[in-house]
Design a protein around this motif. Structure first.
Motif, PDB file in Angstrom:
ATOM      1  N   VAL A  59       0.260   4.589  -2.416  1.00  0.00           N
ATOM      2  CA  VAL A  59       0.058   5.941  -1.888  1.00  0.00           C
ATOM      3  C   VAL A  59       1.013   6.927  -2.558  1.00  0.00           C
ATOM      4  O   VAL A  59       0.618   8.039  -2.922  1.00  0.00           O
ATOM      5  CB  VAL A  59       0.230   5.951  -0.355  1.00  0.00           C
ATOM      6  N   GLU A  60       2.264   6.523  -2.751  1.00  0.00           N
ATOM      7  CA  GLU A  60       3.219   7.405  -3.430  1.00  0.00           C
ATOM      8  C   GLU A  60       2.809   7.647  -4.880  1.00  0.00           C
ATOM      9  O   GLU A  60       2.951   8.759  -5.393  1.00  0.00           O
ATOM     10  CB  GLU A  60       4.628   6.802  -3.359  1.00  0.00           C
ATOM     11  N   PHE A  84      -2.148  11.604   4.786  1.00  0.00           N
ATOM     12  CA  PHE A  84      -2.461  11.536   3.349  1.00  0.00           C
ATOM     13  C   PHE A  84      -3.975  11.537   3.142  1.00  0.00           C
ATOM     14  O   PHE A  84      -4.495  12.251   2.270  1.00  0.00           O
ATOM     15  CB  PHE A  84      -1.845  10.276   2.735  1.00  0.00           C
ATOM     16  N   ILE A  85      -4.692  10.750   3.910  1.00  0.00           N
ATOM     17  CA  ILE A  85      -6.147  10.668   3.771  1.00  0.00           C
ATOM     18  C   ILE A  85      -6.787  12.013   4.067  1.00  0.00           C
ATOM     19  O   ILE A  85      -7.747  12.437   3.406  1.00  0.00           O
ATOM     20  CB  ILE A  85      -6.714   9.580   4.706  1.00  0.00           C
ATOM     21  N   LEU A  91       0.813  -1.205   0.000  1.00  0.00           N
ATOM     22  CA  LEU A  91       0.000   0.000   0.000  1.00  0.00           C
ATOM     23  C   LEU A  91       0.851   1.261   0.000  1.00  0.00           C
ATOM     24  O   LEU A  91       0.483   2.276  -0.608  1.00  0.00           O
ATOM     25  CB  LEU A  91      -0.935  -0.010   1.216  1.00  0.00           C
ATOM     26  N   ASP A  92       1.997   1.233   0.643  1.00  0.00           N
ATOM     27  CA  ASP A  92       2.878   2.410   0.665  1.00  0.00           C
ATOM     28  C   ASP A  92       3.257   2.831  -0.749  1.00  0.00           C
ATOM     29  O   ASP A  92       3.313   4.029  -1.063  1.00  0.00           O
ATOM     30  CB  ASP A  92       4.145   2.109   1.466  1.00  0.00           C
ATOM     31  N   TRP A 142      -2.695   0.699   7.644  1.00  0.00           N
ATOM     32  CA  TRP A 142      -2.621   2.046   7.082  1.00  0.00           C
ATOM     33  C   TRP A 142      -3.174   3.163   7.980  1.00  0.00           C
ATOM     34  O   TRP A 142      -2.890   4.330   7.750  1.00  0.00           O
ATOM     35  CB  TRP A 142      -3.387   2.092   5.764  1.00  0.00           C
ATOM     36  N   ILE A 183      -9.080  11.114  -2.711  1.00  0.00           N
ATOM     37  CA  ILE A 183      -8.850   9.948  -3.554  1.00  0.00           C
ATOM     38  C   ILE A 183      -9.999   9.832  -4.549  1.00  0.00           C
ATOM     39  O   ILE A 183     -11.141   9.579  -4.171  1.00  0.00           O
ATOM     40  CB  ILE A 183      -8.748   8.663  -2.707  1.00  0.00           C
ATOM     41  N   HIS A 232      -0.926   6.450   7.212  1.00  0.00           N
ATOM     42  CA  HIS A 232      -1.388   7.284   6.104  1.00  0.00           C
ATOM     43  C   HIS A 232      -2.530   8.220   6.516  1.00  0.00           C
ATOM     44  O   HIS A 232      -3.307   8.661   5.667  1.00  0.00           O
ATOM     45  CB  HIS A 232      -1.826   6.399   4.939  1.00  0.00           C
ATOM     46  N   HIS A 286      -5.621  14.579   0.991  1.00  0.00           N
ATOM     47  CA  HIS A 286      -5.823  14.230  -0.409  1.00  0.00           C
ATOM     48  C   HIS A 286      -7.210  13.650  -0.638  1.00  0.00           C
ATOM     49  O   HIS A 286      -7.723  12.900   0.198  1.00  0.00           O
ATOM     50  CB  HIS A 286      -4.770  13.215  -0.878  1.00  0.00           C
ATOM     51  N   LYS A 297       0.047  10.172  -5.038  1.00  0.00           N
ATOM     52  CA  LYS A 297       0.566  11.537  -4.937  1.00  0.00           C
ATOM     53  C   LYS A 297       1.081  12.022  -6.286  1.00  0.00           C
ATOM     54  O   LYS A 297       0.946  13.197  -6.627  1.00  0.00           O
ATOM     55  CB  LYS A 297       1.689  11.586  -3.903  1.00  0.00           C
TER      56      LYS A 297
END
Length: 473
Positions: free
Chosen positions: A338-339, A372-373, A334-335, A365, A378, A369, A376, A342
């Motif tokens: 996520v990148e 990030f959530i 998952l990492d 996660w 999604i 993350h 961002h 981005k």
């Protein structure tokens, strides 16, 4: 004793049918089908698009159809003829000698016709092929000069399994060519560049298992929409000179960039492609052992943004035009995703082929993350995951999108053996579908092939689809 025919039915409430009325009903001609009502010009176009055998058989439909096949532009494909016949060359010669022309498409393959260089040259010079629009030449021999007599009229050209010398390519110009396919061709770097530059109207380019050149440049191409680079040999598997660098500079209409899953160290540099929407397959070297060197990996440069394998090495600016991404991976991490999110913040479709049998990360996660959530949005609508077994790392991976992608519509999970017990084994509960962020989100379990593979790209026309990774129906 003969059974009497039932009289024609009448609408209810209209009374019994008399003998006179029955005779009148039987004498009426049957209603014409809508195809027969079409004008001859349109029927001729339809017949010219049919496979060779079907086009010829259309003559038996009715007297009106007898002249249509011969007046339609010829569509002659040796693969459409009798597959059980050992040698189809006499059949091809007969069709070309009896057909008045013009030609629309000519597809000839050595597998069906044996090796007949003299016959091939005679066929290509036949008046039946005048003003040919599509040519597919796969013959394992250097093509005769007559192959290129159609350069002013060709719209599609595929050349395979042969050698193209420099003196053959020099000076060629294809003003109307939209689709160019090179498959298993030996050609020098100067000649392949000259050939591409000589196609100012090109929309699709396919380079498949070719050798003799290391670099191709697509410069100031105002028409190209799809580029496919497919290979059959990984890095260091062969000593042949193969494509190592693809430079795309100023392609304002480019939408699809497709390559297969072979790790041959291809370096793709895209300087300006403002409409690029679909990219794949990226890969992290899943076919190699634990030691995978960077020069083995596919390197993609989108302006100043650089992706090596699946690792985002430099993110100077997000690429917001890309909507579709496909990749192979050694582990479902998952990492990594996520990148990539981005890098491609407007992704709507993700196709993932994880390698089987390798150790998986746990993909927890929530704490990692959280930022990030929060920061961002999604925008993912479709997630397709091949080889789903329902193990914890995969459940955590899919749950991330189920609970956080507010526009999610479909999650397709391809399983090896679908059964009710597997689904009933609390899979939907484990994936927390009831708590999904998008009320429209649905999860589909299937054993059908869910992702298109490079083997599905058999001809350059196969690149000309909106989503090049969606499997064919």
């Amino acid at each position: 004793m003969r059974r009497r025919k039932a009289p024609p039915t009448r609408p209810p409430g209209t009374g019994p049918m008399t003998r006179k009325m029955r005779k009148l009903a039987e004498s009426r001609p049957p209603p014409e089908d809508p195809i027969s009502n079409l004008p001859d010009d349109l029927l001729v176009k339809i017949v010219s698009l049919l496979p060779t055998r079907d086009g010829a058989r259309s003559q038996i439909l009715a007297s009106r159809w007898r002249h249509l096949w011969r007046s339609a532009p010829l569509n002659l494909d040796s693969g459409d003829l009798d597959p059980y016949r050992v040698d189809l060359a006499p059949v091809v010669s007969h069709i070309l000698s009896s057909y008045p022309g013009p030609g629309r498409r000519f597809c000839v393959c050595r597998y069906h016709l044996k090796s007949r260089p003299a016959s091939m040259d005679a066929w290509l010079r036949s008046p039946a092929l005048d003003n040919l629009q599509e040519l597919d030449y796969t013959f394992f021999e250097q093509p005769p000069a007559s192959v290129f007599r159609f350069s002013p009229s060709l719209r599609a050209l595929t050349i395979g399994c042969c050698s193209l010398p420099d003196d053959t390519i020099s000076g060629l110009h294809f003003p109307l060519l939209k689709h160019l396919g090179l498959e298993g061709v030996r050609i020098s770097e100067g000649s392949v560049q000259s050939l591409i530059d000589g196609c100012p109207a090109m929309e699709s380019l396919l380079i498949h298992a070719c050798f003799g050149f290391r670099r191709v440049r697509i410069i100031n191409s105002l028409t190209v929409r799809s580029i496919g680079v497919l290979d059959q040999s990984s890095y260091a598997e062969t000593d042949l000179v193969r494509l190592q660098e693809l430079v795309i500079d100023n392609a304002p209409r480019l939408e699809r960039l497709v390559r297969n899953d072979v790790e041959n160290g291809l370096h793709v540099s895209v300087v300006a492609a403002p409409k690029l929407q679909a990219i794949g397959f990226l890969s992290d070297g899943y076919k190699f052992s634990e030691h995978c060197y960077p020069d083995h990996l596919y390197r993609l440069e989108l302006g100043s943004t650089v992706i090596q394998g699946l690792r985002v090495e430099s993110l100077a600016m997000a690429v917001s035009t890309v909507k579709i991404l496909a990749f192979w991976t050694r582990t479902l991490c998952l990492d990594t995703i996520v990148e990539l999110l981005k890098c491609f913040p407007c992704l709507e479709k993700i196709y993932i082929k994880p390698h089987m049998g390798l150790r998986e990360p746990n993909n927890l996660w929530r704490p990692k993350h959280h930022n990030f959530i929060k920061r961002h949005d999604i925008r993912l609508k479709t997630l397709v995951l091949r080889w789903y077994w329902g193990i914890k790392s995969q459940v955590n991976f899919v749950t991330f999108f189920v609970l956080n992608a507010r526009m999610l519509e479909s999650v397709t999970l391809q399983v090896e053996h679908y059964n009710e017990e597997f689904v009933a084994d609390d899979q939907r509960a484990k994936l927390q579908l009831e708590n999904r962020a998008s009320r429209a989100a649905q999860i589909h379990f299937t054993t059908d092939r869910s992702i298109r593979s490079s083997s599905d790209v058999k001809r350059v026309h196969d690149l000309d689809v909106v989503d090049p990774f969606e499997p064919p129906c």
